[in-house]
Structure formats: structure tokens, C-alpha cells
Motif scaffolding. Structure first.
Motif, PDB file in Angstrom:
ATOM      1  N   UNK A  99       0.859  -1.179   0.000  1.00 35.34           N
ATOM      2  CA  UNK A  99       0.000   0.000   0.000  1.00 35.34           C
ATOM      3  C   UNK A  99       0.896   1.231   0.000  1.00 35.34           C
ATOM      4  N   UNK A 100       0.338   2.360  -0.371  1.00 37.87           N
ATOM      5  CA  UNK A 100       1.098   3.613  -0.371  1.00 37.87           C
ATOM      6  C   UNK A 100       0.403   4.613   0.535  1.00 37.87           C
ATOM      7  N   UNK A 101       1.198   5.323   1.331  1.00 35.39           N
ATOM      8  CA  UNK A 101       0.686   6.375   2.203  1.00 35.39           C
ATOM      9  C   UNK A 101       1.655   7.547   2.166  1.00 35.39           C
ATOM     10  N   UNK A 102       1.175   8.709   2.568  1.00 34.80           N
ATOM     11  CA  UNK A 102       2.048   9.876   2.648  1.00 34.80           C
ATOM     12  C   UNK A 102       2.691   9.944   4.017  1.00 34.80           C
ATOM     13  N   UNK A 103       3.870  10.569   4.042  1.00 37.37           N
ATOM     14  CA  UNK A 103       4.565  10.679   5.325  1.00 37.37           C
ATOM     15  C   UNK A 103       3.877  11.734   6.205  1.00 37.37           C
ATOM     16  N   UNK A 122       4.500   1.679   1.424  1.00 34.38           N
ATOM     17  CA  UNK A 122       5.483   2.603   0.888  1.00 34.38           C
ATOM     18  C   UNK A 122       5.098   3.998   1.355  1.00 34.38           C
ATOM     19  N   UNK A 123       5.932   4.604   2.183  1.00 29.06           N
ATOM     20  CA  UNK A 123       5.654   5.926   2.735  1.00 29.06           C
ATOM     21  C   UNK A 123       6.318   6.968   1.852  1.00 29.06           C
ATOM     22  N   UNK A 130      13.085  11.153   0.962  1.00 29.91           N
ATOM     23  CA  UNK A 130      13.322   9.713   0.988  1.00 29.91           C
ATOM     24  C   UNK A 130      12.003   8.966   1.142  1.00 29.91           C
ATOM     25  N   UNK A 131      11.692   8.107   0.180  1.00 29.51           N
ATOM     26  CA  UNK A 131      10.534   7.219   0.283  1.00 29.51           C
ATOM     27  C   UNK A 131      10.991   5.928   0.936  1.00 29.51           C
ATOM     28  N   UNK A 132      10.213   5.431   1.892  1.00 33.05           N
ATOM     29  CA  UNK A 132      10.624   4.233   2.640  1.00 33.05           C
ATOM     30  C   UNK A 132       9.572   3.143   2.519  1.00 33.05           C
ATOM     31  N   UNK A 133       9.996   1.955   2.134  1.00 32.32           N
ATOM     32  CA  UNK A 133       9.133   0.776   2.116  1.00 32.32           C
ATOM     33  C   UNK A 133       9.252   0.103   3.481  1.00 32.32           C
ATOM     34  N   UNK A 134       8.123   0.071   4.225  1.00 33.18           N
ATOM     35  CA  UNK A 134       8.169  -0.419   5.601  1.00 33.18           C
ATOM     36  C   UNK A 134       7.225  -1.605   5.778  1.00 33.18           C
ATOM     37  N   UNK A 135       7.650  -2.542   6.605  1.00 36.75           N
ATOM     38  CA  UNK A 135       6.809  -3.692   6.913  1.00 36.75           C
ATOM     39  C   UNK A 135       5.596  -3.252   7.734  1.00 36.75           C
ATOM     40  N   UNK A 136       4.515  -4.026   7.620  1.00 34.05           N
ATOM     41  CA  UNK A 136       3.338  -3.798   8.457  1.00 34.05           C
ATOM     42  C   UNK A 136       3.503  -4.614   9.730  1.00 34.05           C
ATOM     43  N   UNK A 137       3.547  -3.907  10.871  1.00 32.35           N
ATOM     44  CA  UNK A 137       3.758  -4.579  12.159  1.00 32.35           C
ATOM     45  C   UNK A 137       2.447  -4.883  12.865  1.00 32.35           C
ATOM     46  N   UNK A 154       0.169  -0.090  12.008  1.00 36.73           N
ATOM     47  CA  UNK A 154       1.395   0.219  12.746  1.00 36.73           C
ATOM     48  C   UNK A 154       2.566  -0.243  11.888  1.00 36.73           C
ATOM     49  N   UNK A 155       3.510   0.679  11.643  1.00 40.81           N
ATOM     50  CA  UNK A 155       4.601   0.418  10.709  1.00 40.81           C
ATOM     51  C   UNK A 155       5.821  -0.152  11.415  1.00 40.81           C
ATOM     52  N   UNK A 156       6.472  -1.077  10.708  1.00 42.66           N
ATOM     53  CA  UNK A 156       7.722  -1.645  11.201  1.00 42.66           C
ATOM     54  C   UNK A 156       8.920  -0.988  10.553  1.00 42.66           C
ATOM     55  N   UNK A 157      10.004  -1.704  10.495  1.00 38.17           N
ATOM     56  CA  UNK A 157      11.265  -1.154   9.987  1.00 38.17           C
ATOM     57  C   UNK A 157      11.248  -1.027   8.465  1.00 38.17           C
ATOM     58  N   UNK A 158      12.003  -0.063   7.939  1.00 42.15           N
ATOM     59  CA  UNK A 158      12.157   0.041   6.480  1.00 42.15           C
ATOM     60  C   UNK A 158      12.926  -1.154   5.919  1.00 42.15           C
ATOM     61  N   UNK A 159      12.517  -1.603   4.731  1.00 41.79           N
ATOM     62  CA  UNK A 159      13.241  -2.678   4.052  1.00 41.79           C
ATOM     63  C   UNK A 159      13.855  -2.191   2.749  1.00 41.79           C
ATOM     64  N   UNK A 160      13.460  -0.980   2.314  1.00 34.96           N
ATOM     65  CA  UNK A 160      14.038  -0.392   1.107  1.00 34.96           C
ATOM     66  C   UNK A 160      13.718   1.091   1.106  1.00 34.96           C
ATOM     67  N   UNK A 161      14.549   1.877   0.454  1.00 32.90           N
ATOM     68  CA  UNK A 161      14.329   3.319   0.357  1.00 32.90           C
ATOM     69  C   UNK A 161      14.627   3.786  -1.064  1.00 32.90           C
ATOM     70  N   UNK A 162      14.123   4.967  -1.382  1.00 31.00           N
ATOM     71  CA  UNK A 162      14.394   5.582  -2.683  1.00 31.00           C
ATOM     72  C   UNK A 162      14.353   7.090  -2.513  1.00 31.00           C
TER      73      UNK A 162
END
Length: 699
Positions: A99-103, A122-123, A130-137, A154-162
Motif C-alpha cells: 500500500x502507499x501512504x504519505x509521510x 510505501x511511505x 526519501x521514500x521508505x518501504x516499511x513492513x506492516x507490524x 502500525x509500521x515496522x522497519x524500512x526494508x528499502x528506500x528511494x
């Protein structure tokens, strides 16, 4: 046959519909648990590879099909994620459901769609960063209007960024907005389709409910909204595919139109469906939830550059143009160069004729330039004809009556006139020297022209005409009247007994009574008392006048864009005033005045889209059975809304004939003239009836 990108998108949409039916069902399945299964099946079919392929047309085709069944599968989220994170493994295969959301929300995201089946978010930084792909916790459902329910994530840690610059981030946000708007409009469109079918079959008071005027008016209004919205979305896709610089303007216009139109269409469908559409065994309640949930979620994706009205106000932008092709655009340049030489003579608050400019246009062969060469034309393209009329209306060039003679009389004389009539009148029209008026409307025959009663009775080699015509604009200065009369009072159907004559206005027995219209224009009541004319004045066959009239009115397919072009000019004039004093006119972002500006700007562009569709239909020989009246209705009502909006935005200054900030503008004249647009040539109520019958509703 070569398959176009659009053909491929259509085929892809059909495949989406089939897969969705198998794994989801119809809109009533929204309360079920089929989303995860559909997500896996969709990934296996390549739906989440569309982002890396830049296939926005296919992604939106899929989104439309999902909207029709009230399914929130986030295809555009996957499209955006695939474009921004091409190296992230698992997105295209469906192992990573994004899913995509804004920071700006910290470690939580509220109002998330399809969250219980997603694995990552994807935030996006809306203004770049920096866009961050984060796990769903963790996921907590938020029951309410949306079904399936929204959720808090609730968001977990980033697994990728751009890293994203501001332009790339804004593009991603706009894509998400376009996806939500497209899905909402498609859901409403499905409800509208069901409402039409219901109106054909549901009987009350001994007749189908679709035969009632109120139902027809509502359904026609919904069809106008839906058609305009689909055209705007299609235009945005075309601009994306061609990498056009103004694609974002097209996309935001489509979003703004759908945001307002989709709820209107849905509610209109609910009204027509009545009680049957109120209970959850029917698709309509689930489509209602989808429409309003998607439109509301648009606010979760605000653009950093602001709403479309903000872009208009704060930049030099105007409405994006419709490309008329190489020949059309080359001719546009030529027309503008000529008009620039005479612009000090233009006045947009009058319909007067400037004979010097008419002569200049005639000298270039532009009057009747679409006619065959043997009649003085050069076979000009439809695009060139449209461009000449549009530029005339936009600039206020005082030649519109000369163009009207070409469209309303010349083309019909070419088809139906005698050799003598062609020899006499076509040269006059090519020189811009045929001063004419239309003798159509009567006390009992306005929009219903087939009921006219003015009689012509054969008397030897002549005809004797008796009757009365109303609203004959320019009758007091015309040399000729294009006159429709009844020559067979017993003919069935009624239009079978009508004949057209071209009669000199100084013929004995013709009396003209002048009336001043709200716009200041002079229109006339014309009395015909024992008016004797020779048979040589007849145009076409005896009792064959309806074909002559309809062929004459077919020219309006080319001139119908004039309202939209005139409104476009008024909008540009208004923007000029606003930009000179932003705070004093529309105020800060989010103000009601800016919202009003955005609304009418989108209305003007929606009208232009319908006009373009009608012209395309005419050029392809399909006619414009629905497009033409829809363009006419929306154009007239947008003109009225625009006139009122200018009064609200500029205040009392807009009610003056001349305002110092825009001395060439014609705001108050435009408001007075707008009423004519909804009554001239058939009232909007009648036009909606034609649209309704075009959709298959009974008389």
C-alpha cells in the motif's frame, strides 16, 4: 489490424473483469473475504508489473473494472510502488503486497484500504525526499462507511528506500489520486447502468418509470457527468502515454471532476432505483460505500502544489489544449496571425459584424473552405473548420454571423439547393454578404419544431404563406429568412409535412416587430400575412424540409465548441484579474472562492471534452447522438455557473460593463448571455429528454 495501446488496455480490462468475477464476484461481495485470493491471482496475471511497464492505461482499465464491483484491490498503489522501487523483489510477484501512504504520520497510517491483506507500506514524502518501504507490524480495523473496512496500520522497519525529487513525488501522489477518482467514477457508473435498466422495466402508474420526465432529467444529468468524466480520464491517459508536459493538469482536472461527479451519479442512481437499491441484496449499497469511501480518501493524498485552482492562480497555467492535429494546429497559427492584426476592433460583448475583417477572411477563402472546389472551396478538414470557429469565439472576432451563414445555410444549400440557388447564394456566403435570419420558432413550436403551424399553400406557380415566427434574431437587419413552414397539415409523422423556403425579408406581407433580449441583442417577432413567393424560393423537396433543417443543424456540430471557447477566454480573463491581486480576490489556499474557481474551470474543460467527442463522432461518420446534446447542456449550465462565480469572486466590479483590471473582458455580458445558451436551439430540459431516449428510455 494493428493493435493500439488502447486496444491492449481494453483487452486487459476485459481480462480483469473475468478474473474478478471468478475470485471476487459482483459488488455484493465487498462484505466477504475474497480480497486476498484475488490479490494473489492478480499478481499471477501480471497486474503488478504495470508500473515498471509504465502501462497506466492498463492500470486504470483494471481500476475501472474493480470499481464496478466495489473491490478495493490497490492496483495504483502497486503501480506507483513498482515504478519507484523497481529493484524491490516481491512486489510484482505478489509476495510483497504494498500500500502507499504519505509521510507525516510517524509510525502509524490511518484510513488504509485493504490493510488486512497487505504486507508493506510505501511511505511517500509528498514534497520530495526519501521514500521508505516499511513492513506492516500491526493492523487495527476501523469499521465505518468503507467495506471492506479501513484500518489503522502500525509500521515496522524500512526494508528499502528511494530518493525522490519533488516532481517525482508529486507525480506519484497524482497517480494515486487519479486511481481513486477513476475507481469511484466507475463504481458510480455501474450504479447508473443499473438505474437505466431499472427505469426501462420498473412500472408505476401503468407505465415504465423511465417515461417520467423527472427520471429522464436525472438520468440524463448523470450520463453527462459520467461521459465527461470518462473522457477526461481517457485524455489524461493519452497525455501520460505521449509524455506530454501538461499530463498533470489533465489528470488533476479528471480527479476534480470525478470527485464532484461520482457522488452525484451514485445518488442519482439511488433515487432512480428507489427502495430496490436500498437493501444490501442489491449491488447499489455496496457501490454507494465504494464511491464515497474513495472520494473521501482523496483528502489523504493532497498534492504539495495544491489543488488545481491553486495551480491556475499561482502559475501562468491555463486549461490544457485539445490537439487538432498537424493541419489543424498549423491553420490555428494562421488564423491567430490574421486576428492579431484586427484585435483592436474586437468586442466580446456584442455579436456585431466587422465588414473589413469579414472581407479579409473571405479574401483568404476561409468562408466555405470545406466545400468542394467547384463551389469555391478547397475541401478543408473538419479540424480546420473547428479551429476557425473556436478561434473566432475565443478572440471575439466579429465574423460569427458570416460563419453561421456557411454552417446553417451554405452546407444545406449545397445538398438540397437547385442549381440556380447554388449559383446565387453560395458566392454571397463565400464573400460574407448573405445577411440572414432563421424562421423556425413559433408561439407553439419552440424546442418542438415539428409542431410548427405557419402554413404555405400552393397557388399556381407560387406559394402563399401565413403565420407567425418568434425569436427571429437579427430579423430587423436581415435580407433573407431561412423559413420553415407546414405544407401538409395532415402528414404523419408531423415533420413529414414541412418545407423550407429562402425568402427576401422585403417581400410584401412580412412585418417585423423588434424585442431586446437580456443580452442586449435584438430578436424579432415576424408576421407573415399572405406572403406570396415563387416556387423557386423553395429549398429541397416539397414536404422534405425536415431533412433540409437537420442537415443545416448538422453544422452546429462544428460550431458547438463556440460556447466552450468563449468560456475559456472568460476564464483566462478572470485569471488575469486574480493574478494581479491574489489575496484580494480568491484569498489563501483552501478558500471558498478558490474552490469556486476550480469548479467552473473543470466545468469548462469537461464541456470542451464533450465537444471534442462530438466532433470526433461527426468526423468518423457516427453522428453525435448523445455527445452533441450532452455538450450543449453542460456548456449552457457551465456558462450560467461561470457568470455567477465571477460575481462571487470579483464582487460588484464584475457587474460593471467595463472593469479597469480587465477592460476587454465581458463578464457581466457573459452572465446575461448565458441564459440564451440553455434555451436557444432547444431548452436543456428538452435536450436531456433526447439524451434519455438515446439511452433507451421510453417517451
Amino acid at each position: 489490424m494493428t493493435v493500439s495501446a488502447n486496444d491492449e488496455a481494453t483487452a486487459f480490462g476485459e481480462a480483469v473483469a473475468g478474473l474478478t468475477r471468478r475470485h471476487w464476484g459482483d459488488a455484493t461481495a465487498a462484505a466477504g473475504t475474497g480480497l486476498e485470493k484475488l490479490w494473489h491471482a492478480a499478481a499471477a496475471q501480471g497486474w503488478f508489473e504495470l508500473g515498471s511497464a509504465e502501462a497506466l492505461d492498463a492500470a486504470l482499465a483494471a481500476t475501472m473494472e474493480l470499481g464496478r464491483v466495489a473491490c478495493p484491490l490497490p492496483v495504483l498503489d502497486g503501480f506507483v510502488a513498482g515504478r519507484l522501487l523497481p529493484d524491490a523483489s516481491g512486489i510484482e510477484s505478489g509476495q510483497m503486497r504494498v500500500l502507499v501512504a504519505l509521510d507525516g504520520t510517524g509510525d502509524e497510517v490511518a484510513y488504509a484500504e485493504a490493510a488486512t491483506e497487505a504486507t508493506h507500506v510505501l511511505v511517500l514524502p509528498a514534497a520530495g525526499g526519501v521514500a521508505a518501504l516499511r513492513e506492516i507490524a500491526g493492523v487495527t480495523e476501523q469499521p465505518g462507511l468503507a467495506v471492506p473496512a479501513w484500518a489503522r496500520i502500525r509500521l515496522g522497519d524500512p526494508v528499502a528506500t528511494a530518493d525522490l525529487d519533488a516532481a517525482r513525488a508529486d507525480e506519484a501522489v497524482l497517480l494515486l489520486r487519479l486511481g481513486l477518482a477513476t475507481r469511484a467514477l466507475a463504481a458510480a457508473g455501474r450504479a447508473h447502468e443499473m438505474a437505466i435498466e431499472h427505469a426501462k422495466t420498473r412500472h408505476q402508474f401503468g407505465r415504465p418509470v423511465g417515461g417520467f420526465g423527472a427520471v429522464q432529467q436525472r438520468i440524463a444529468s448523470c450520463q453527462i457527468d459520467l461521459s465527461a468524466g470518462n473522457l477526461l480520464i481517457a485524455q489524461a491517459v493519452r497525455q501520460w502515454t505521449s509524455h506530454a508536459a501538461d499530463w498533470s493538469s489533465w489528470a488533476e482536472i479528471a480527479v476534480e471532476h470525478a470527485r464532484a461527479a461520482a457522488p452525484r451519479i451514485q445518488l442519482g442512481a439511488q433515487h432512480t432505483l428507489a427502495a430496490i437499491g436500498y437493501f444490501e441484496e442489491h449491488e447499489a449499497p455496496w457501490l454507494f460505500r465504494r464511491v464515497h469511501a474513495d472520494v473521501t480518501r482523496l483528502r489523504a493524498f493532497p498534492r504539495a502544489v495544491g489543488e488545481f485552482a491553486d495551480v491556475l492562480v499561482e502559475t501562468e497555467a491555463s486549461l490544457p489544449s485539445f490537439d487538432m492535429g498537424e493541419a489543424g494546429e498549423a491553420f490555428r497559427t494562421e488564423v491567430r496571425e490574421l486576428f492579431a492584426q484586427y484585435e483592436d476592433r474586437f468586442a466580446r460583448s456584442t455579436m456585431a459584424l466587422d465588414h473589413e475583417l469579414v472581407q479579409a477572411v473571405a479574401d483568404r477563402g476561409w468562408l466555405g473552405f470545406a466545400w468542394p472546389e467547384e463551389y469555391g472551396g478547397r475541401g478543408a478538414t473538419l479540424a480546420e473548420q473547428v479551429v476557425l470557429n473556436e478561434e473566432t469565439a475565443y478572440s471575439g472576432a466579429p465574423i460569427s454571423k458570416a460563419l453561421g451563414a456557411v454552417m446553417l445555410l451554405g452546407n444545406s444549400i449545397l445538398k438540397h439547393g437547385s442549381p440556380e440557388q447554388k449559383e446565387k447564394f453560395l458566392p454571397l456566403i463565400r464573400r460574407g454578404e448573405l445577411a440572414f435570419c432563421l424562421g423556425y420558432s413559433e408561439p407553439e413550436a419552440g424546442s418542438d419544431l415539428a409542431s410548427l403551424k405557419t402554413r404555405a399553400v400552393r397557388d399556381g406557380a407560387d406559394w402563399v404563406i401565413n403565420g407567425q415566427k418568434l425569436w427571429t434574431t437579427g430579423g430587423h437587419t436581415s435580407d433573407w429568412v431561412w423559413l420553415a413552414v407546414r405544407t401538409d397539415p395532415d402528414a404523419k409523422p408531423r415533420q413529414a409535412g414541412i418545407t423550407v423556403f429562402l425568402v427576401p425579408m422585403d417581400t410584401p406581407g412580412i412585418t417585423v416587430q423588434q424585442h431586446r433580449a437580456l443580452s442586449g441583442e435584438i430578436s424579432c417577432t415576424v408576421f407573415y400575412d399572405d406572403v406570396r413567393v415563387p416556387d423557386s424560393a423553395r429549398v429541397g423537396e416539397v414536404n422534405g424540409g425536415w431533412k433540409v433543417i437537420t442537415d443545416a443543424l448538422a453544422g452546429e456540430r462544428i460550431t458547438m465548441g463556440n460556447i466552450a471557447a468563449a468560456l475559456h477566454r472568460q476564464l483566462d480573463d478572470l485569471l488575469g484579474v486574480i493574478r494581479a491581486d491574489i489575496d484580494g480576490t480568491v484569498g489563501p489556499r483552501g478558500s471558498a472562492r478558490r474552490a469556486e474557481l476550480g469548479k467552473v474551470a473543470v466545468g469548462v474543460q469537461a464541456t470542451r471534452a464533450l465537444v471534442s467527442a462530438a466532433i470526433d463522432a461527426t468526423g468518423q461518420g457516427r453522428g453525435a447522438r448523445l455527445e452533441a446534446p450532452m455538450a450543449g447542456v453542460l456548456g449552457g449550465e457551465t456558462a450560467e455557473a461561470f457568470g455567477e462565480a465571477v460575481l462571487d469572486i470579483l464582487g460588484p466590479a464584475a457587474a460593471l460593463e467595463v472593469i479597469p483590471a480587465a477592460p476587454d473582458a465581458a463578464f457581466e455580458y457573459g452572465l446575461r448571455l448565458s441564459v440564451m445558451y440553455v434555451v436557444g436551439g432547444g431548452t436543456n430540459d428538452v435536450q436531456r429528454g433526447l439524451i434519455a431516449r438515446g439511452l433507451g428510455l421510453p417517451r
